[in-house]
Design a protein around this motif. Sequence first.
Motif, PDB file in Angstrom:
ATOM      1  N   LYS A  68       0.826  -1.209   0.000  1.00 19.45           N
ATOM      2  CA  LYS A  68       0.000   0.000   0.000  1.00 19.45           C
ATOM      3  C   LYS A  68       0.860   1.259   0.000  1.00 19.45           C
ATOM      4  O   LYS A  68       0.589   2.204  -0.743  1.00 19.45           O
ATOM      5  CB  LYS A  68      -0.927  -0.003   1.214  1.00 19.45           C
ATOM      6  N   GLU A  69       1.898   1.269   0.824  1.00 20.95           N
ATOM      7  CA  GLU A  69       2.755   2.453   0.908  1.00 20.95           C
ATOM      8  C   GLU A  69       3.474   2.725  -0.410  1.00 20.95           C
ATOM      9  O   GLU A  69       3.566   3.865  -0.844  1.00 20.95           O
ATOM     10  CB  GLU A  69       3.773   2.297   2.039  1.00 20.95           C
ATOM     11  N   TRP A  73       1.164   5.657  -1.999  1.00 21.34           N
ATOM     12  CA  TRP A  73       1.729   6.839  -1.361  1.00 21.34           C
ATOM     13  C   TRP A  73       3.173   7.115  -1.774  1.00 21.34           C
ATOM     14  O   TRP A  73       3.786   8.044  -1.259  1.00 21.34           O
ATOM     15  CB  TRP A  73       1.633   6.705   0.162  1.00 21.34           C
ATOM     16  N   SER A  75       5.930   5.701  -1.088  1.00 24.20           N
ATOM     17  CA  SER A  75       6.726   5.718   0.126  1.00 24.20           C
ATOM     18  C   SER A  75       7.483   4.402   0.252  1.00 24.20           C
ATOM     19  O   SER A  75       7.040   3.366  -0.226  1.00 24.20           O
ATOM     20  CB  SER A  75       5.804   5.907   1.334  1.00 24.20           C
ATOM     21  N   CYS A 137      -4.968  -1.308  10.585  1.00 23.93           N
ATOM     22  CA  CYS A 137      -4.737   0.128  10.557  1.00 23.93           C
ATOM     23  C   CYS A 137      -3.514   0.440  11.407  1.00 23.93           C
ATOM     24  O   CYS A 137      -3.409  -0.026  12.548  1.00 23.93           O
ATOM     25  CB  CYS A 137      -5.958   0.873  11.087  1.00 23.93           C
ATOM     26  N   LEU A 141      -0.473   6.450  10.170  1.00 21.18           N
ATOM     27  CA  LEU A 141      -0.212   6.188   8.749  1.00 21.18           C
ATOM     28  C   LEU A 141      -1.480   5.762   8.014  1.00 21.18           C
ATOM     29  O   LEU A 141      -1.421   5.120   6.973  1.00 21.18           O
ATOM     30  CB  LEU A 141       0.873   5.114   8.608  1.00 21.18           C
ATOM     31  N   ASP A 142      -2.622   6.134   8.550  1.00 24.07           N
ATOM     32  CA  ASP A 142      -3.903   5.906   7.880  1.00 24.07           C
ATOM     33  C   ASP A 142      -4.193   7.136   7.025  1.00 24.07           C
ATOM     34  O   ASP A 142      -5.019   7.963   7.346  1.00 24.07           O
ATOM     35  CB  ASP A 142      -5.002   5.678   8.925  1.00 24.07           C
ATOM     36  N   ARG A 143      -3.474   7.212   5.928  1.00 22.98           N
ATOM     37  CA  ARG A 143      -3.466   8.445   5.137  1.00 22.98           C
ATOM     38  C   ARG A 143      -4.760   8.695   4.378  1.00 22.98           C
ATOM     39  O   ARG A 143      -5.067   9.831   4.038  1.00 22.98           O
ATOM     40  CB  ARG A 143      -2.292   8.405   4.164  1.00 22.98           C
ATOM     41  N   ASP A 144      -5.508   7.655   4.098  1.00 25.72           N
ATOM     42  CA  ASP A 144      -6.781   7.869   3.412  1.00 25.72           C
ATOM     43  C   ASP A 144      -7.944   8.009   4.401  1.00 25.72           C
ATOM     44  O   ASP A 144      -9.095   8.096   4.001  1.00 25.72           O
ATOM     45  CB  ASP A 144      -7.067   6.742   2.418  1.00 25.72           C
ATOM     46  N   TRP A 145      -7.642   8.016   5.695  1.00 27.81           N
ATOM     47  CA  TRP A 145      -8.593   8.225   6.783  1.00 27.81           C
ATOM     48  C   TRP A 145      -9.718   7.199   6.777  1.00 27.81           C
ATOM     49  O   TRP A 145     -10.852   7.493   7.117  1.00 27.81           O
ATOM     50  CB  TRP A 145      -9.180   9.623   6.746  1.00 27.81           C
ATOM     51  N   ASN A 148     -10.121   6.548  10.663  1.00 26.35           N
ATOM     52  CA  ASN A 148      -9.917   7.682  11.563  1.00 26.35           C
ATOM     53  C   ASN A 148     -11.083   7.858  12.519  1.00 26.35           C
ATOM     54  O   ASN A 148     -12.172   7.422  12.233  1.00 26.35           O
ATOM     55  CB  ASN A 148      -9.738   8.965  10.740  1.00 26.35           C
ATOM     56  N   CYS A 151      -7.375   5.348  14.142  1.00 30.14           N
ATOM     57  CA  CYS A 151      -7.716   3.938  13.894  1.00 30.14           C
ATOM     58  C   CYS A 151      -8.823   3.424  14.803  1.00 30.14           C
ATOM     59  O   CYS A 151      -8.905   2.221  15.079  1.00 30.14           O
ATOM     60  CB  CYS A 151      -6.482   3.057  14.013  1.00 30.14           C
TER      61      CYS A 151
END
Length: 156
Positions: A68-69, A73, A75, A137, A141-145, A148, A151
């Motif tokens: 995913k990163e 992202w 990253s 989660c 680093l839950d960038r897409d929320w 949120n 988490c």
Amino acid sequence: MRELLSSFRKLGLRRVLGAFVGLLAFGQAAQAASFLEKNFYLSGPRYDGNLPPCESALGKISSQFADKESTFWNSTLQITGYDRVHEIAFRPWQSDNIPRRFCAATAMISDGKPRPVYYSIIEDGGFASFGNGIEFCVVGLDRDWAYNPACKAARP
């Protein structure tokens, strides 16, 4: 069409609706299902609640996190290790819900920061309901929320 509307007006809307309801009242009664209509090979879900321990999901979480990163992202962050892996809850809701084992751990990220990880192992939650599924989660680093704030939605 005009003649039809004018005839409705002459008869009155109440009479027309009364005749319609009367026709429905003389319809056939509902009948029980035949042998072939009774759940013919519709087995449905049979959840046993046999879920692996929390430690079994860590490898899959590490690979999915790195994927995913790098994919979404851009990253190079990866999970390098885990500490304090423990179960939070097992089937915390009603017994007829899909069985889930909720777990928590502290993940060491490649940037040197330890972060909490919350995840669940879901019976028959894999692709097309084959195998166990995992939702996780990493706090911060839950960038897409998706889970949120912090988490919270990944916990029971």
